[in-house]
Design an enzyme around this catalytic site. Sequence first.
Site, short mmCIF file in Angstrom:
data_model
loop_
_atom_site.label_atom_id
_atom_site.label_comp_id
_atom_site.label_asym_id
_atom_site.label_seq_id
_atom_site.Cartn_x
_atom_site.Cartn_y
_atom_site.Cartn_z
N GLU A 1 0.81 -1.22 0.00
CA GLU A 1 0.00 0.00 0.00
C GLU A 1 0.84 1.27 0.00
OE1 GLU A 1 -2.37 -0.64 3.47
OE2 GLU A 1 -4.00 -1.61 2.35
N GLU B 1 5.90 -20.97 10.01
CA GLU B 1 6.30 -20.06 11.08
C GLU B 1 7.42 -20.61 11.95
OE1 GLU B 1 3.42 -20.86 14.86
OE2 GLU B 1 2.58 -19.60 13.27
#
Length: 652
Positions: free
Chosen positions: A436, A467
């Site tokens: 963004e 993870e």
Amino acid sequence: MRVEHGRIVEILFGPVEADIRLDHGFLTPGLIDLHNNGAFGVDCATAQPQDWDRFVAGLHAHGVTAVLPTIITAPLPVLCAAAENVAAAMARHESLLGLHLEGPFLAPAKRGAHRAEWVRDPDEAALDTLLAHEPLRRVLRLVTLAPERPGALSAIRRLAAAGITVSLGHTEADAAQMREAAAAGARMVTHVFNAQSPLLHRAPGAPGVALTDPRLFPCLIADGVHVAPELLQIAFTACPRAIAVTDSILVAGLPAGAEHDFGGAPVTLGPNGVGLRADGTIAGAGITLDEGVRRLIAAGVPPEVALEAATARPAEALGLADRGRLAPGARADLVWWGDDFSVRQVWTGNGPPTVAARLGTETARDDLLDLDERPSLDIVELFLSQESAAQRALSAAAPALAALADAVAQRLSAGGRLFYAGAGTSGRLGLLDAVECGPTFGIPDGLIVPILAGGDMAFLHAVEGAEDDEEAAIAALRSHDFSAADALVGIAASGGTPFTLAAIRHAASLGALTGAILNAPGGKLAEAAQIAVQIASGAEIIAGSTRLSAGSTQKIALNILSSTVMIRLNKTFGPYMVDVRATNEKLRRRAIRMTAKIANVSEPAALLALEACRMHVKTAVVMLSRALSPEEAAQCLAQAGGSLRRALNERS
């Protein structure tokens, strides 16, 4: 606050050099629970030395630094024997204030979970038996009785004369009888609204007198089940003497469904933290007092009122001059709270600090065991309430967030890059922020680099085990030629995700700037990073679902971090994103409006200037404001380091 030998010596104001500095939340006196039958599998009526150790340690972890062990109705010899155990425990634990006898002088019709065959009148013979027993007499601090029973008023006077506080409860007394008892020396009312005459519009009963007679301190069970949240809000708003208690029993602090024997009959920890008999009768609460404070706040009681009701008011009611307040001379019983009203750490007099039983994102909240049965509006309001608490926790992290933004901006100004590292929701939020920032601030590709466990495809599909892959984190950084000139911000709700932790440690080993955004203060990420933004957002409504409050606060923190960095890098002018890439019609219209507004020209004039400057707002504004050619405007901007404000202000 200066503390010596377990006492508060001085309250200090202004900047001071402190041995312990709290970076968020607030400090209060320790909580005081005047009605506690047991917790953590310990029954105060039968507890042995090792049981008391577990009981006291468990309460300390929840901020309760003083407690009045309560024993319910039993034969007088049993009560005397229990008092001996309490006396022995008090010699080892300063947190134990004495003994509260809840019975046996109760109204049969209002006995609740008390055994009927053991209830009796408070006659002289019974008081003689109790007060003649030296261990009991030495520890007895509070007696709950029904004032309408034969001999009750005389008993109140005798107990009060002996320095023992009397509380009115388990009673059918009307208003007049309650006032007579107060005149005789009664000072408190036990669990108002529960097991007593009702509050009616023309007959105030026990609750009406409890909440209005200035001689009485009304105690209310703060779990929101024994008394409806609306009534809790009314009572604590209306009465400046109202005290929060738990009336907890031995199943408090245990998993839901735990079953033990209490008062001669089985009891099970049911939904919403209440102990239930086999027939559904409520036998006591299953919460600790810190949870009671949170439930009062959730019910609409102001936080300062809820906290006072669990500290200063019980101290005043029992005549505890050195507890329940932060003032010179008081015991250093202290509780550090997070902004979500979770207990962070506890100090008790000279004792070592206790790390609290924290409400991490994985914690399942006992008060939500009926969540799936609640109306949708209640669920929505519950989520919104939790989000509000999480935002307060984020606000507390503002100084660290600002420091991280300044440090990152310095790295980027010197030619470095910003990397985000995270797994699951945290990693996706980092990737989203990086994407963004491109069109919003016109930054070049590669200035903000997201490293997502499992690779970019993990944005769309969960990658099992990603993870935990520490080597993958290091390999990803190496593939981007990560160096000491760069900055890395690790994001993890738990504060200990192996992928993210490995990325931070590798970055630190190279001499790069390291930061962390986490929702479990004190986690490994906080220790590994140079600047840690620790957001104590608390337990999720749905346990472990970190896309909720934890994710919301992480998203906001990332928005603020990157936007502040861009402001420091001159990517804005006031509220305008003047480095926006006008890549579509909406952004072209925005560029035209910004140029016209800042340069104080018409939109057609702004469009002509933008077209001459390749739709670059800052260049067009300088061109219009300084009456320069596009080339001269671009040179002026370059000399001002890309700052539109400096380019407009420097006329040389």
